[in-house]
Design a protein around this motif. Structure first.
Motif, PDB file in Angstrom:
ATOM      1  N   GLY A   1      17.917  13.463  17.585  1.00 58.04           N
ATOM      2  CA  GLY A   1      16.811  13.767  18.475  1.00 58.04           C
ATOM      3  C   GLY A   1      15.429  13.559  17.908  1.00 58.04           C
ATOM      4  N   VAL A   2      15.319  12.951  16.728  1.00 61.40           N
ATOM      5  CA  VAL A   2      14.010  12.691  16.123  1.00 61.40           C
ATOM      6  C   VAL A   2      13.347  11.518  16.836  1.00 61.40           C
ATOM      7  CG1 VAL A   2      12.884  11.910  13.973  1.00 61.40           C
ATOM      8  CG2 VAL A   2      14.721  13.593  13.894  1.00 61.40           C
ATOM      9  N   ASN A   3      12.024  11.475  16.790  1.00 61.59           N
ATOM     10  CA  ASN A   3      11.264  10.332  17.297  1.00 61.59           C
ATOM     11  C   ASN A   3      10.827   9.486  16.110  1.00 61.59           C
ATOM     12  OD1 ASN A   3      10.879  11.170  20.284  1.00 61.59           O
ATOM     13  ND2 ASN A   3      10.302  12.999  19.120  1.00 61.59           N
ATOM     14  N   VAL A   4      11.293   8.249  16.049  1.00 67.35           N
ATOM     15  CA  VAL A   4      11.011   7.375  14.913  1.00 67.35           C
ATOM     16  C   VAL A   4       9.828   6.471  15.251  1.00 67.35           C
ATOM     17  CG1 VAL A   4      11.927   5.571  13.401  1.00 67.35           C
ATOM     18  CG2 VAL A   4      13.426   7.408  14.197  1.00 67.35           C
ATOM     19  N   LEU A   5       8.871   6.401  14.327  1.00 65.89           N
ATOM     20  CA  LEU A   5       7.709   5.531  14.481  1.00 65.89           C
ATOM     21  C   LEU A   5       7.647   4.609  13.275  1.00 65.89           C
ATOM     22  CD1 LEU A   5       4.975   5.233  16.262  1.00 65.89           C
ATOM     23  CD2 LEU A   5       3.926   6.406  14.324  1.00 65.89           C
ATOM     24  N   ALA A   6       7.889   3.312  13.485  1.00 69.63           N
ATOM     25  CA  ALA A   6       7.883   2.332  12.396  1.00 69.63           C
ATOM     26  C   ALA A   6       6.603   1.512  12.467  1.00 69.63           C
ATOM     27  CB  ALA A   6       9.104   1.414  12.496  1.00 69.63           C
ATOM     28  N   VAL A   7       5.835   1.531  11.387  1.00 67.79           N
ATOM     29  CA  VAL A   7       4.540   0.858  11.348  1.00 67.79           C
ATOM     30  C   VAL A   7       4.648  -0.426  10.540  1.00 67.79           C
ATOM     31  CG1 VAL A   7       2.112   1.046  10.711  1.00 67.79           C
ATOM     32  CG2 VAL A   7       3.334   3.055  11.568  1.00 67.79           C
TER      33      VAL A   7
ATOM     34  N   HIS B   1       0.830  -1.196   0.000  1.00 61.95           N
ATOM     35  CA  HIS B   1       0.000   0.000   0.000  1.00 61.95           C
ATOM     36  C   HIS B   1       0.875   1.260   0.000  1.00 61.95           C
ATOM     37  CE1 HIS B   1      -3.286  -2.727   1.384  1.00 61.95           C
ATOM     38  NE2 HIS B   1      -3.997  -1.911   0.646  1.00 61.95           N
ATOM     39  N   TYR B   2       0.282   2.352  -0.467  1.00 63.61           N
ATOM     40  CA  TYR B   2       0.978   3.632  -0.450  1.00 63.61           C
ATOM     41  C   TYR B   2       1.051   4.168   0.981  1.00 63.61           C
ATOM     42  CZ  TYR B   2       0.436   3.689  -5.544  1.00 63.61           C
ATOM     43  OH  TYR B   2       0.493   3.377  -6.878  1.00 63.61           O
ATOM     44  N   ALA B   3       1.965   5.113   1.174  1.00 61.56           N
ATOM     45  CA  ALA B   3       2.121   5.710   2.500  1.00 61.56           C
ATOM     46  C   ALA B   3       0.857   6.423   2.953  1.00 61.56           C
ATOM     47  CB  ALA B   3       3.292   6.699   2.490  1.00 61.56           C
ATOM     48  N   THR B   4      -0.015   6.807   2.009  1.00 60.64           N
ATOM     49  CA  THR B   4      -1.258   7.491   2.377  1.00 60.64           C
ATOM     50  C   THR B   4      -2.181   6.605   3.205  1.00 60.64           C
ATOM     51  OG1 THR B   4      -2.109   6.878   0.185  1.00 60.64           O
ATOM     52  CG2 THR B   4      -1.257   9.129   0.454  1.00 60.64           C
ATOM     53  N   LEU B   5      -1.943   5.302   3.243  1.00 64.28           N
ATOM     54  CA  LEU B   5      -2.727   4.431   4.124  1.00 64.28           C
ATOM     55  C   LEU B   5      -2.560   4.864   5.578  1.00 64.28           C
ATOM     56  CD1 LEU B   5      -4.500   1.787   4.036  1.00 64.28           C
ATOM     57  CD2 LEU B   5      -2.427   0.565   4.704  1.00 64.28           C
ATOM     58  N   LEU B   6      -1.452   5.583   5.852  1.00 60.09           N
ATOM     59  CA  LEU B   6      -1.169   6.065   7.201  1.00 60.09           C
ATOM     60  C   LEU B   6      -1.622   7.514   7.394  1.00 60.09           C
ATOM     61  CD1 LEU B   6       0.479   3.434   7.189  1.00 60.09           C
ATOM     62  CD2 LEU B   6       2.284   4.641   8.403  1.00 60.09           C
ATOM     63  N   ARG B   7      -2.573   7.956   6.579  1.00 58.81           N
ATOM     64  CA  ARG B   7      -3.080   9.323   6.725  1.00 58.81           C
ATOM     65  C   ARG B   7      -3.605   9.547   8.150  1.00 58.81           C
ATOM     66  NH1 ARG B   7      -6.529   8.955   3.191  1.00 58.81           N
ATOM     67  NH2 ARG B   7      -5.408   9.842   1.408  1.00 58.81           N
ATOM     68  N   GLY B   8      -4.339   8.577   8.674  1.00 57.98           N
ATOM     69  CA  GLY B   8      -4.860   8.700  10.032  1.00 57.98           C
ATOM     70  C   GLY B   8      -3.752   8.756  11.068  1.00 57.98           C
ATOM     71  N   THR B   9      -2.657   8.040  10.817  1.00 57.83           N
ATOM     72  CA  THR B   9      -1.504   8.073  11.724  1.00 57.83           C
ATOM     73  C   THR B   9      -0.889   9.461  11.734  1.00 57.83           C
ATOM     74  OG1 THR B   9      -1.090   5.812  10.924  1.00 57.83           O
ATOM     75  CG2 THR B   9       0.549   6.778  12.392  1.00 57.83           C
TER      76      THR B   9
ATOM     77  N   ASN C   1      -4.651   3.296  12.987  1.00 57.94           N
ATOM     78  CA  ASN C   1      -5.745   4.077  12.416  1.00 57.94           C
ATOM     79  C   ASN C   1      -7.024   3.836  13.204  1.00 57.94           C
ATOM     80  OD1 ASN C   1      -5.469   5.886  10.151  1.00 57.94           O
ATOM     81  ND2 ASN C   1      -4.707   4.157   8.947  1.00 57.94           N
ATOM     82  N   GLY C   2      -7.953   4.780  13.131  1.00 53.47           N
ATOM     83  CA  GLY C   2      -9.250   4.568  13.741  1.00 53.47           C
ATOM     84  C   GLY C   2      -9.408   5.226  15.102  1.00 53.47           C
ATOM     85  N   SER C   3     -10.589   5.061  15.693  1.00 59.99           N
ATOM     86  CA  SER C   3     -10.930   5.765  16.933  1.00 59.99           C
ATOM     87  C   SER C   3     -10.068   5.326  18.114  1.00 59.99           C
ATOM     88  CB  SER C   3     -12.412   5.555  17.252  1.00 59.99           C
ATOM     89  OG  SER C   3     -12.707   4.175  17.406  1.00 59.99           O
ATOM     90  N   ARG C   4      -9.799   4.027  18.234  1.00 54.97           N
ATOM     91  CA  ARG C   4      -8.958   3.547  19.349  1.00 54.97           C
ATOM     92  C   ARG C   4      -7.541   4.109  19.237  1.00 54.97           C
ATOM     93  NH1 ARG C   4     -10.608  -1.231  21.929  1.00 54.97           N
ATOM     94  NH2 ARG C   4     -12.868  -1.201  22.172  1.00 54.97           N
ATOM     95  N   PHE C   5      -7.046   4.178  18.007  1.00 53.02           N
ATOM     96  CA  PHE C   5      -5.718   4.762  17.810  1.00 53.02           C
ATOM     97  C   PHE C   5      -5.715   6.227  18.248  1.00 53.02           C
ATOM     98  CE2 PHE C   5      -3.195   7.539  15.043  1.00 53.02           C
ATOM     99  CZ  PHE C   5      -1.925   7.139  15.415  1.00 53.02           C
ATOM    100  N   GLU C   6      -6.725   6.971  17.831  1.00 52.61           N
ATOM    101  CA  GLU C   6      -6.776   8.403  18.117  1.00 52.61           C
ATOM    102  C   GLU C   6      -6.906   8.688  19.612  1.00 52.61           C
ATOM    103  OE1 GLU C   6     -10.041   9.882  15.901  1.00 52.61           O
ATOM    104  OE2 GLU C   6      -9.171   9.398  13.941  1.00 52.61           O
ATOM    105  N   THR C   7      -7.719   7.894  20.306  1.00 51.81           N
ATOM    106  CA  THR C   7      -8.025   8.221  21.705  1.00 51.81           C
ATOM    107  C   THR C   7      -7.170   7.481  22.723  1.00 51.81           C
ATOM    108  OG1 THR C   7      -9.767   6.512  21.769  1.00 51.81           O
ATOM    109  CG2 THR C   7     -10.429   8.742  21.110  1.00 51.81           C
ATOM    110  N   GLU C   8      -6.568   6.350  22.342  1.00 50.39           N
ATOM    111  CA  GLU C   8      -5.844   5.550  23.326  1.00 50.39           C
ATOM    112  C   GLU C   8      -4.375   5.316  22.978  1.00 50.39           C
ATOM    113  OE1 GLU C   8      -8.095   2.159  24.915  1.00 50.39           O
ATOM    114  OE2 GLU C   8      -9.808   2.842  23.722  1.00 50.39           O
ATOM    115  N   ILE C   9      -4.071   5.084  21.693  1.00 54.41           N
ATOM    116  CA  ILE C   9      -2.691   4.766  21.320  1.00 54.41           C
ATOM    117  C   ILE C   9      -1.863   6.026  21.098  1.00 54.41           C
ATOM    118  CG2 ILE C   9      -1.223   3.668  19.589  1.00 54.41           C
ATOM    119  CD1 ILE C   9      -3.416   1.591  19.166  1.00 54.41           C
TER     120      ILE C   9
END
Length: 429
Positions: A177-183, A122-130, A396-404
């Motif tokens: 000093g960057v914060n790296v997030l690998a999905v 998938h394209y990186a845009t799949l992580l738009r919610g991230t 992605n999604g509501s749980r990601f937004e509010t809890e993760i």
């Protein structure tokens, strides 16, 4: 041959898609009384479902143009901050004047976050919610990988070690000093890149690294994809999963793992769920329920947009990550020469995030990073399992937004501040 057949089928379906679109438009006309009947609405819905299911989906747009910070709308512009033939580093640049209105005078800038998007179909845009989940609290960058079918063959190879090189180059460009997030997929190569940077005492070493649903050790809680990779001999993948890009794509004659093959595999894993989703979509269209129908379109417009992987990248990933488990066994050799040692990491804080119902990367596969990074102090490590979510829900999604996302933000802020304090103390000395 398979790739050419798929393209021929797409072309052959074009007249039927045009007929479906024309029929839908005719039934939607206020001058057509049939369009207001139950029969007409059903016909229009059938045409809509058929057209969306058989359409060619190109690379989606980012559609990230603003973020709300302290009740202020801050304009956002996605722009290329660094590029190579195989990757664009996208910076979601906030308007500096609007951003200044949200900050106290003399306040530290927002911590930088590098989201390493998966190169797995998938394209990186799949992580738009991230991206949107961290825009308010971070200065966000993301890797946008090149579709192999769009890469002319004269660009040469792009393999797993080239991917590692790109991670190091991007981190060097951004500075320390960057914060790296690998999905997902990037977990092993990102951990390998940071391990070598730590061993080299690279000044561009990040402050934190967070792995989300990543196959650090695919031997743990094996899922259906893991078992397939284990059960099939390596030769099966070379003979059945690799195909040649046809004309008129720029990458004509390049050997690739096509995105449509990956998509078919994922769809078959949850076939009944996708059928149910399209049946509900049909009913929403008939009933005129605009919001749920719109959400369905938004998800599948992204989900059905796929890219190709180079032959060498895909096969090396199958062999080193899913069959021979090089990194957790301590035998991963970069370029076949340099042994990768996660134990060299001492100053980069580590967080892992997993989903309770993840059917791609099972529980424990991401947590394995803690067992490999033996010299990171315990107070610089955090592990979190999100109840009730599958693989997609981890990022992605509501749980990601509010809890993760809030937990990750708290983690990165803590160690970004520590890095700034240590730098200030060093300057005073």
């Amino acid at each position: 041959m398979l790739y050419s057949l798929v393209e021929m089928n797409r072309v052959a379906m074009a007249p039927m898609r045009l007929m479906a679109k024309a029929g839908r438009a005719a039934l939607a006309s206020p001058l057509n009384p049939m369009g207001q009947t139950s029969y007409g609405k059903s016909l229009a819905a059938m045409a809509d479902v058929f057209e969306s299911a058989t359409r060619y989906y190109g690379k989606p747009e980012w559609r990230v143009d603003s973020v709300r910070i302290k009740s202020i709308t801050v304009p956002v512009t996605p722009m290329v901050a660094w590029r190579s033939p195989w990757c664009n580093l996208i910076h979601f640049r906030k308007d500096p004047d609007a951003l200044a209105m949200t900050q106290r005078a003399g306040a530290a800038p927002l911590p930088r976050m590098l989201i390493v998007a998966p190169l797995s179909g998938h394209y990186a845009t799949l992580l738009r919610g991230t991206v949107e989940g961290f825009l308010e609290t971070h200065d966000v960058y993301i890797t946008d990988w090149t579709d192999a079918r769009m890469a002319p063959i004269w660009l040469g190879r792009f393999d797993l070690d080239d991917y590692i090189d790109h991670i190091r180059k991007v981190l060097t460009h951004l500075g320390g000093g960057v914060n790296v997030l690998a999905v997902c997929q990037p977990g092993p190569p990102v951990l390998a890149a940071i391990s070598m940077m730590a061993e080299d005492e690279d000044p561009a070493l990040p402050a934190t690294m967070t792995f989300m649903g990543s196959p650090i050790d695919a031997r743990l809680s094996p899922t259906v994809p893991n078992k397939l990779a284990e059960e099939r001999p390596f030769e099966w993948f070379t003979e059945n999963m690799i195909h040649t890009v046809p004309a008129p794509y720029p990458g004509v004659m390049r050997r690739v793992y096509p995105g449509f093959v990956q998509l078919a595999s994922f769809m078959n894993m949850n076939w009944s769920r996708h059928v149910d989703a399209h049946w509900k979509f049909f009913n929403h269209l008939v009933d005129g329920d605009g919001e749920p129908a719109s959400k369905h379109r938004e998800f599948y417009d992204e989900y059905l947009s796929v890219l190709d992987l180079t032959e060498e990248f895909y096969l090396q990933t199958i062999q080193r990550v899913f069959q021979e488990h090089h990194l957790p066994r301590g035998i991963y050799k970069y370029r076949g020469e340099r042994l990768v040692k996660p134990s060299e990491i001492r100053t980069v804080a580590l967080m892992t995030v997993e989903g309770e119902k993840d059917d791609i990367s099972g529980i424990g596969q991401t947590q394995a990073a803690h067992d490999l990074c033996t010299n990171i102090p315990k107070d610089m490590q955090m592990d979190y399992i999100q109840p009730g979510v599958g693989h997609y829900g981890v990022f992605n999604g509501s749980r990601f937004e509010t809890e993760i996302a809030p937990r990750v933000t708290q983690f990165t802020r803590r160690f970004t501040n520590r890095t700034l304090e240590e730098a200030a103390a060093a300057r005073k000395r």
